[in-house]
Design a protein around this motif. Structure first.
Motif, PDB file in Angstrom:
ATOM      1  N   GLU A  99      15.227  47.813  -0.356  1.00 19.42           N
ATOM      2  CA  GLU A  99      16.401  47.533   0.401  1.00 19.42           C
ATOM      3  C   GLU A  99      17.724  47.729  -0.178  1.00 19.42           C
ATOM      4  O   GLU A  99      18.584  48.279   0.292  1.00 19.42           O
ATOM      5  CB  GLU A  99      16.326  46.058   1.209  1.00 19.42           C
ATOM      6  N   ASN A 100      17.669  47.233  -1.405  1.00 18.98           N
ATOM      7  CA  ASN A 100      18.780  47.380  -2.328  1.00 18.98           C
ATOM      8  C   ASN A 100      18.840  49.095  -2.716  1.00 18.98           C
ATOM      9  O   ASN A 100      20.280  49.361  -2.708  1.00 18.98           O
ATOM     10  CB  ASN A 100      18.789  46.778  -3.455  1.00 18.98           C
ATOM     11  N   LEU A 101      18.035  49.688  -2.916  1.00 21.25           N
ATOM     12  CA  LEU A 101      18.112  50.965  -3.214  1.00 21.25           C
ATOM     13  C   LEU A 101      18.572  51.854  -1.925  1.00 21.25           C
ATOM     14  O   LEU A 101      19.237  52.518  -2.037  1.00 21.25           O
ATOM     15  CB  LEU A 101      16.550  51.570  -3.321  1.00 21.25           C
ATOM     16  N   ASN A 102      17.937  51.422  -0.822  1.00 22.02           N
ATOM     17  CA  ASN A 102      18.727  52.015   0.547  1.00 22.02           C
ATOM     18  C   ASN A 102      20.040  52.001   0.566  1.00 22.02           C
ATOM     19  O   ASN A 102      21.016  52.920   0.906  1.00 22.02           O
ATOM     20  CB  ASN A 102      17.870  51.602   1.656  1.00 22.02           C
ATOM     21  N   ARG A 103      20.575  50.808   0.325  1.00 19.12           N
ATOM     22  CA  ARG A 103      21.863  50.333   0.704  1.00 19.12           C
ATOM     23  C   ARG A 103      22.909  50.955  -0.495  1.00 19.12           C
ATOM     24  O   ARG A 103      23.968  51.697  -0.071  1.00 19.12           O
ATOM     25  CB  ARG A 103      22.173  48.718   0.429  1.00 19.12           C
ATOM     26  N   CYS A 104      22.481  50.993  -1.690  1.00 21.09           N
ATOM     27  CA  CYS A 104      23.088  52.121  -2.830  1.00 21.09           C
ATOM     28  C   CYS A 104      23.167  53.374  -2.447  1.00 21.09           C
ATOM     29  O   CYS A 104      24.063  53.995  -2.826  1.00 21.09           O
ATOM     30  CB  CYS A 104      22.433  51.585  -4.225  1.00 21.09           C
ATOM     31  N   ALA A 105      22.024  53.833  -2.095  1.00 27.55           N
ATOM     32  CA  ALA A 105      21.805  55.426  -1.604  1.00 27.55           C
ATOM     33  C   ALA A 105      22.932  55.618  -0.746  1.00 27.55           C
ATOM     34  O   ALA A 105      23.561  56.887  -0.511  1.00 27.55           O
ATOM     35  CB  ALA A 105      20.607  56.061  -1.258  1.00 27.55           C
ATOM     36  N   GLN A 106      22.999  54.914   0.500  1.00 31.48           N
ATOM     37  CA  GLN A 106      23.916  54.788   1.465  1.00 31.48           C
ATOM     38  C   GLN A 106      25.240  55.009   1.080  1.00 31.48           C
ATOM     39  O   GLN A 106      26.031  55.802   1.841  1.00 31.48           O
ATOM     40  CB  GLN A 106      23.552  54.074   2.502  1.00 31.48           C
ATOM     41  N   ARG A 107      25.562  54.000   0.327  1.00 30.98           N
ATOM     42  CA  ARG A 107      27.188  53.999  -0.060  1.00 30.98           C
ATOM     43  C   ARG A 107      27.590  54.954  -1.097  1.00 30.98           C
ATOM     44  O   ARG A 107      28.739  55.695  -1.049  1.00 30.98           O
ATOM     45  CB  ARG A 107      27.330  52.660  -0.747  1.00 30.98           C
ATOM     46  N   THR A 108      26.667  55.288  -2.156  1.00 31.56           N
ATOM     47  CA  THR A 108      26.939  56.424  -3.288  1.00 31.56           C
ATOM     48  C   THR A 108      26.643  57.832  -2.978  1.00 31.56           C
ATOM     49  O   THR A 108      27.095  58.543  -3.777  1.00 31.56           O
ATOM     50  CB  THR A 108      26.504  55.708  -4.504  1.00 31.56           C
ATOM     51  N   PHE A 109      25.772  57.884  -1.939  1.00 28.19           N
ATOM     52  CA  PHE A 109      25.338  59.489  -1.895  1.00 28.19           C
ATOM     53  C   PHE A 109      25.317  59.779  -0.387  1.00 28.19           C
ATOM     54  O   PHE A 109      26.105  60.739  -0.289  1.00 28.19           O
ATOM     55  CB  PHE A 109      24.017  59.831  -2.314  1.00 28.19           C
ATOM     56  N   PHE A 110      24.757  58.909   0.363  1.00 28.00           N
ATOM     57  CA  PHE A 110      24.520  59.583   1.953  1.00 28.00           C
ATOM     58  C   PHE A 110      25.907  59.691   2.560  1.00 28.00           C
ATOM     59  O   PHE A 110      26.198  60.552   3.539  1.00 28.00           O
ATOM     60  CB  PHE A 110      23.658  58.698   2.843  1.00 28.00           C
ATOM     61  N   ALA A 111      26.944  58.839   2.075  1.00 28.04           N
ATOM     62  CA  ALA A 111      28.121  58.850   2.754  1.00 28.04           C
ATOM     63  C   ALA A 111      29.126  59.992   2.493  1.00 28.04           C
ATOM     64  O   ALA A 111      30.372  60.362   3.148  1.00 28.04           O
ATOM     65  CB  ALA A 111      29.123  57.575   2.355  1.00 28.04           C
TER      66      ALA A 111
END
Length: 361
Positions: A99-111
């Motif tokens: 869940e932390n990986l998904n949140r970090c990926a959303q903020r630092t890459f997917f956005a």
């Protein structure tokens, strides 16, 4: 097109050990490659973003999605005696690492890439709170997205440091971990994550027949192996390519591809034909479900109004025949199997009672 990423992560070192990206909602064909990549470790020649992370796990924890709980996914780690633990539903705290990986990926890459669904837009339609569809000219190609995502995964494993790891990168934490890593022989991975229908087939000069279609490979040239009993395995939904194994020894014979595959132009023409048929059926359904108020004649004296809309018998009969197909009872053959007398222990319907009504004459 909305790309989705399915990945596996090492809970101890926070290293991403495998990932599979699909242009649509992922299923078993994305989960199985994500499980296969950690077992390859240094043998992964196509992508070095995950090396040297991976190895044979001691436990695999999965979500309670229907594809994660499928028999194929459960059988894959079980081939190497690796237990699977399915987490209870609505308990994100039990999978805090991913869940932390998904949140970090959303903020630092997917956005960052264009087409991010949670990004605000300049023009928002009434009743909508999220961004709309991005024009095709501004969207990113799928191959470019995959390339940038793999670069981000390499950055996460080799350059990104975490306070939970003592300001070390996941790769440094893995290299300093004294836990032994067990690798798997690459020859044993041929059948891993591949579905087997359990049938034994015969290799013919035309190739391997599966689903009424033939698959051929270069190793079948000459027909020297014709008559060999084989078994085939493939990834779910990947019916264009199969792996062929000897049914007796289990040896991997080679890869077979679909023979006489349709060209891209044929596939596009078939897609256009299906889309046209879909639109035609949608119009017919909308027309059939549309409610129209009946129209009646105007009257100038005391009488019931007459409904308008003339229809001939020749027009009504074909419409009724199409709307009401022939009843199956009319197609039955009652004399095909003559009825017999019911056994004595059966409870049969009672005979109608005679009525003692007087004769009206």
């Amino acid at each position: 097109m909305t790309p989705r990423a399915t990945w596996s992560i090492d809970r101890a070192t926070k290293a991403i050990t495998g990932a599979a990206i699909t242009p649509q909602q992922p299923s078993r064909d994305a989960i199985l490659p994500a499980l296969r990549m950690p077992l390859q470790r240094n043998n992964n020649d196509e992508n070095t973003a995950f090396s040297p992370t991976g190895g044979l796990p001691t436990l695999v924890r999965i979500d309670r999605g229907s594809d994660f709980l499928s028999h194929t996914v459960a059988q894959a780690p079980g081939a190497f005696a690796v237990p699977i633990q399915d987490l209870p539903a609505y308990r994100p705290e039990l999978k805090d690492t991913v869940e932390n990986l998904n949140r970090c990926a959303q903020r630092t890459f997917f956005a960052a890439p264009p087409g991010y669904t949670h990004a605000p837009t300049a023009s928002v339609r009434p009743g909508t709170t999220r961004g709309g569809r991005v024009p095709v000219a501004e969207s990113m190609e799928f191959s470019v997205f995959v390339e940038q995502l793999l670069e981000w995964i390499a950055w996460w494993n080799t350059e990104h440091s975490s306070q939970a790891l003592g300001r070390r990168t996941p790769l440094e934490a893995r290299q300093q971990d004294p836990t032994p890593i067990h690798d798997i022989d690459r020859s044993l991975l041929w059948a891993f994550t591949l579905e087997d229908d359990g049938r034994i087939r015969t290799l013919t000069t035309s190739g391997v027949q599966w689903n009424n279609r033939y698959h051929v490979g270069e190793w079948m040239a000459g027909g020297a192996d014709a008559g060999t009993k084989i078994r085939m395995r493939c990834l779910p939904h990947h019916d264009h390519e199969i792996e062929v194994f000897d049914a007796t020894t289990g040896k991997h014979l080679g890869t077979a591809h679909l023979a006489d595959a349709a060209t891209d132009e044929q596939r596009r023409a078939l897609r256009r034909s299906k889309d046209a048929e879909k639109r035609r059926l949608a119009r017919a359904l909308a027309q059939a479900s549309r409610r129209t108020r009946p129209k009646y004649t105007a009257v100038t004296r005391t009488e019931q109004p007459k409904r308008l809309g003339a229809l001939t018998s020749a027009e009504a009969d074909p419409a009724l025949t199409t709307a009401h197909p022939t009843d199956a009872a009319e197609l039955a053959l009652p004399d095909l199997i003559p009825p017999t007398t019911a056994p004595s222990h059966w409870r049969t319907p009672a005979a109608p009672r005679p009525t003692n009504r007087p004769d009206p004459t």
